[in-house]
Design a protein around this motif. Sequence first.
Motif, PDB file in Angstrom:
ATOM      1  N   GLY A   1      -7.563  35.583  43.296  1.00  0.00           N
ATOM      2  CA  GLY A   1      -7.114  35.338  41.926  1.00  0.00           C
ATOM      3  C   GLY A   1      -7.090  36.587  41.079  1.00  0.00           C
ATOM      4  O   GLY A   1      -6.175  36.773  40.246  1.00  0.00           O
ATOM      5  N   PHE A   2      -8.087  37.462  41.268  1.00  0.00           N
ATOM      6  CA  PHE A   2      -8.116  38.712  40.502  1.00  0.00           C
ATOM      7  C   PHE A   2      -6.912  39.582  40.836  1.00  0.00           C
ATOM      8  O   PHE A   2      -6.283  40.181  39.952  1.00  0.00           O
ATOM      9  N   SER A   3      -6.558  39.657  42.126  1.00  0.00           N
ATOM     10  CA  SER A   3      -5.397  40.460  42.525  1.00  0.00           C
ATOM     11  C   SER A   3      -4.111  39.872  41.964  1.00  0.00           C
ATOM     12  O   SER A   3      -3.232  40.598  41.484  1.00  0.00           O
ATOM     13  N   ILE A   4      -4.000  38.546  42.016  1.00  0.00           N
ATOM     14  CA  ILE A   4      -2.799  37.900  41.479  1.00  0.00           C
ATOM     15  C   ILE A   4      -2.709  38.101  39.969  1.00  0.00           C
ATOM     16  O   ILE A   4      -1.621  38.283  39.413  1.00  0.00           O
ATOM     17  N   LEU A   5      -3.875  38.054  39.314  1.00  0.00           N
ATOM     18  CA  LEU A   5      -3.890  38.267  37.863  1.00  0.00           C
ATOM     19  C   LEU A   5      -3.363  39.656  37.521  1.00  0.00           C
ATOM     20  O   LEU A   5      -2.535  39.820  36.604  1.00  0.00           O
ATOM     21  N   VAL A   6      -3.833  40.649  38.268  1.00  0.00           N
ATOM     22  CA  VAL A   6      -3.349  42.022  38.059  1.00  0.00           C
ATOM     23  C   VAL A   6      -1.853  42.100  38.341  1.00  0.00           C
ATOM     24  O   VAL A   6      -1.082  42.719  37.584  1.00  0.00           O
ATOM     25  N   GLY A   7      -1.422  41.445  39.434  1.00  0.00           N
ATOM     26  CA  GLY A   7       0.000  41.436  39.768  1.00  0.00           C
ATOM     27  C   GLY A   7       0.833  40.755  38.703  1.00  0.00           C
ATOM     28  O   GLY A   7       1.940  41.202  38.384  1.00  0.00           O
ATOM     29  N   GLY A   8       0.305  39.668  38.122  1.00  0.00           N
ATOM     30  CA  GLY A   8       1.015  38.965  37.062  1.00  0.00           C
ATOM     31  C   GLY A   8       1.208  39.831  35.834  1.00  0.00           C
ATOM     32  O   GLY A   8       2.297  39.859  35.238  1.00  0.00           O
ATOM     33  N   PHE A   9       0.148  40.554  35.456  1.00  0.00           N
ATOM     34  CA  PHE A   9       0.271  41.467  34.312  1.00  0.00           C
ATOM     35  C   PHE A   9       1.273  42.578  34.613  1.00  0.00           C
ATOM     36  O   PHE A   9       2.028  43.018  33.731  1.00  0.00           O
ATOM     37  N   GLY A  10       1.289  43.047  35.872  1.00  0.00           N
ATOM     38  CA  GLY A  10       2.240  44.088  36.257  1.00  0.00           C
ATOM     39  C   GLY A  10       3.675  43.600  36.149  1.00  0.00           C
ATOM     40  O   GLY A  10       4.554  44.323  35.650  1.00  0.00           O
ATOM     41  N   ILE A  11       3.913  42.370  36.603  1.00  0.00           N
ATOM     42  CA  ILE A  11       5.262  41.811  36.503  1.00  0.00           C
ATOM     43  C   ILE A  11       5.674  41.638  35.045  1.00  0.00           C
ATOM     44  O   ILE A  11       6.799  41.961  34.646  1.00  0.00           O
ATOM     45  N   ALA A  12       4.757  41.112  34.215  1.00  0.00           N
ATOM     46  CA  ALA A  12       5.063  40.939  32.787  1.00  0.00           C
ATOM     47  C   ALA A  12       5.397  42.267  32.128  1.00  0.00           C
ATOM     48  O   ALA A  12       6.353  42.363  31.334  1.00  0.00           O
ATOM     49  N   ASN A  13       4.639  43.307  32.467  1.00  0.00           N
ATOM     50  CA  ASN A  13       4.886  44.625  31.888  1.00  0.00           C
ATOM     51  C   ASN A  13       6.258  45.153  32.299  1.00  0.00           C
ATOM     52  O   ASN A  13       7.017  45.683  31.468  1.00  0.00           O
ATOM     53  N   ILE A  14       6.576  44.998  33.593  1.00  0.00           N
ATOM     54  CA  ILE A  14       7.875  45.457  34.083  1.00  0.00           C
ATOM     55  C   ILE A  14       9.003  44.686  33.412  1.00  0.00           C
ATOM     56  O   ILE A  14      10.066  45.239  33.079  1.00  0.00           O
ATOM     57  N   MET A  15       8.805  43.396  33.178  1.00  0.00           N
ATOM     58  CA  MET A  15       9.839  42.591  32.552  1.00  0.00           C
ATOM     59  C   MET A  15      10.080  43.020  31.096  1.00  0.00           C
ATOM     60  O   MET A  15      11.225  43.035  30.628  1.00  0.00           O
ATOM     61  N   PHE A  16       9.003  43.358  30.381  1.00  0.00           N
ATOM     62  CA  PHE A  16       9.180  43.861  29.012  1.00  0.00           C
ATOM     63  C   PHE A  16       9.970  45.171  29.020  1.00  0.00           C
ATOM     64  O   PHE A  16      10.845  45.402  28.169  1.00  0.00           O
ATOM     65  N   VAL A  17       9.666  46.046  29.997  1.00  0.00           N
ATOM     66  CA  VAL A  17      10.406  47.312  30.122  1.00  0.00           C
ATOM     67  C   VAL A  17      11.870  47.022  30.433  1.00  0.00           C
ATOM     68  O   VAL A  17      12.788  47.661  29.884  1.00  0.00           O
ATOM     69  N   SER A  18      12.102  46.033  31.339  1.00  0.00           N
ATOM     70  CA  SER A  18      13.467  45.690  31.714  1.00  0.00           C
ATOM     71  C   SER A  18      14.251  45.146  30.525  1.00  0.00           C
ATOM     72  O   SER A  18      15.440  45.468  30.346  1.00  0.00           O
ATOM     73  N   VAL A  19      13.594  44.346  29.684  1.00  0.00           N
ATOM     74  CA  VAL A  19      14.253  43.826  28.480  1.00  0.00           C
ATOM     75  C   VAL A  19      14.628  44.978  27.550  1.00  0.00           C
ATOM     76  O   VAL A  19      15.736  45.016  26.986  1.00  0.00           O
ATOM     77  N   LYS A  20      13.714  45.928  27.389  1.00  0.00           N
ATOM     78  CA  LYS A  20      13.953  47.081  26.529  1.00  0.00           C
ATOM     79  C   LYS A  20      15.132  47.897  27.037  1.00  0.00           C
ATOM     80  O   LYS A  20      16.003  48.335  26.257  1.00  0.00           O
ATOM     81  N   GLU A  21      15.190  48.103  28.349  1.00  0.00           N
ATOM     82  CA  GLU A  21      16.246  48.918  28.934  1.00  0.00           C
ATOM     83  C   GLU A  21      17.614  48.243  28.816  1.00  0.00           C
ATOM     84  O   GLU A  21      18.647  48.915  28.724  1.00  0.00           O
ATOM     85  N   ARG A  22      17.643  46.931  28.843  1.00  0.00           N
ATOM     86  CA  ARG A  22      18.914  46.200  28.882  1.00  0.00           C
ATOM     87  C   ARG A  22      19.218  45.489  27.564  1.00  0.00           C
ATOM     88  O   ARG A  22      19.989  44.524  27.540  1.00  0.00           O
TER      89      ARG A  22
END
Length: 421
Positions: A306-327
């Motif tokens: 669960g801890f690894s998935i939690l970290v992965g989830g935050f990573g995906i959310a961060n990347i998605m915010f960057v992707s929204v900014k870029e596009r």
Amino acid sequence: MSMLRQIYESFRFAWRALRSNLLRTILSLLGVTVGIFAIITVLTLVDSLEKNIKDSLNFLGTGVIYVEKWPFIADNDGEYKWWEFWQRPNASYNEFKFLQANLKNQVGITIYAGKGNMVVKRNNNSIGQVRLVGAAPGYNTIFELNVEKGRFFTPEELEAGRSVCIIGFEIAKVLFPNNQEPIGQVVKVKNMKYTVIGVIKREGQSFMGWSSNDFNTLIPYQSFRKLYQTGTGAWDETTSRIGVKGAESDVGLVELENEIRGLLRTRRGLQPTERDNFALNRPEAIANAISGLFDVVGVAGWIIGGFSILVGGFGIANIMFVSVKERTSIIGLQKSLGAKNYFVLFQFLFEAIFLSLIGGLGGLFLVYLVTLIPMGDLVVTLTIKNIVLGLTVSSVIGLVSGIVPAAVAARLDPVIAIRAT
């Protein structure tokens, strides 16, 4: 039709975005990959271990209740009162005949006794560490004995205690090398001669290391009683046990267990206030106790992963915010051309779910590689249930991680968005 086309276009946009930022995609999904790998690996090992142990208990039969003085597990209070159990009387042959005549909910009943560390001889050949079993009528029904060569005992042989035997596969291989025919030949146990009438099909060693029928020699119960005492005063190693098989319609063997308890209490003259001086054991009790232990291990696996998935989830959310900014400007252009909010929402939401699913598939692939590692007698299998669980968890993580960035993108004002640089 327009709705389906827009959803399809959302998939295309998402897939194109993931491919154009391959390095960022790989780094983002590592957390999900490690998390799914940790969880599904633990669950797969736990399920495989549990299945192997339960399969090892098959020698006890299925849907069977055993009448003996020692219970398989401790009482409800968690204490194993051996000093009380030791004073209980052993199951007797007369009790077996009584239950056989009066039980209505049984489809098979037998009494048997055994003695380990025996030596079986034939001419100059011998084999040790053999278990000698005295079998009464119904034994092959309770234990589903698979006699490959020859036959099982006849009722006359069992009743008269004839000097005949059925031997296990490994015993036959040692005593009758070079494919010699064992049926009709004579072997010796404690210098007593027994004619071989059957050979049990090879079963192999169980995962727990418990001996199988490969090293068993079966003789009629009455013949066994000529060698060893099985009733009152007998050593625990040679005491008798009564096995009763229940009908498939008796869910949980409740009716059969109550009937055995009532008849046996009457037979032994127990008063209503007195406790049972016998145990009604079921292999399911051991399996349930094992399942309880594995549940704890499974929870530990969820916590670790669960801890690894939690970290992965935050990573995906961060990347998605960057992707929204870029596009942002592209989003403004799409909305100015008539794209609906849900089109933009799905576009980023699917991208997050795709990202998470790819990470989940990577984790499942690593689990599959683990199943290919030889682990002795332990057979590790990645089940469909765990595959579906891994993909479901991945999808949920992607959905949760991407919902906020996708909602932000969907609510952008097209005029402001199109001016973004």
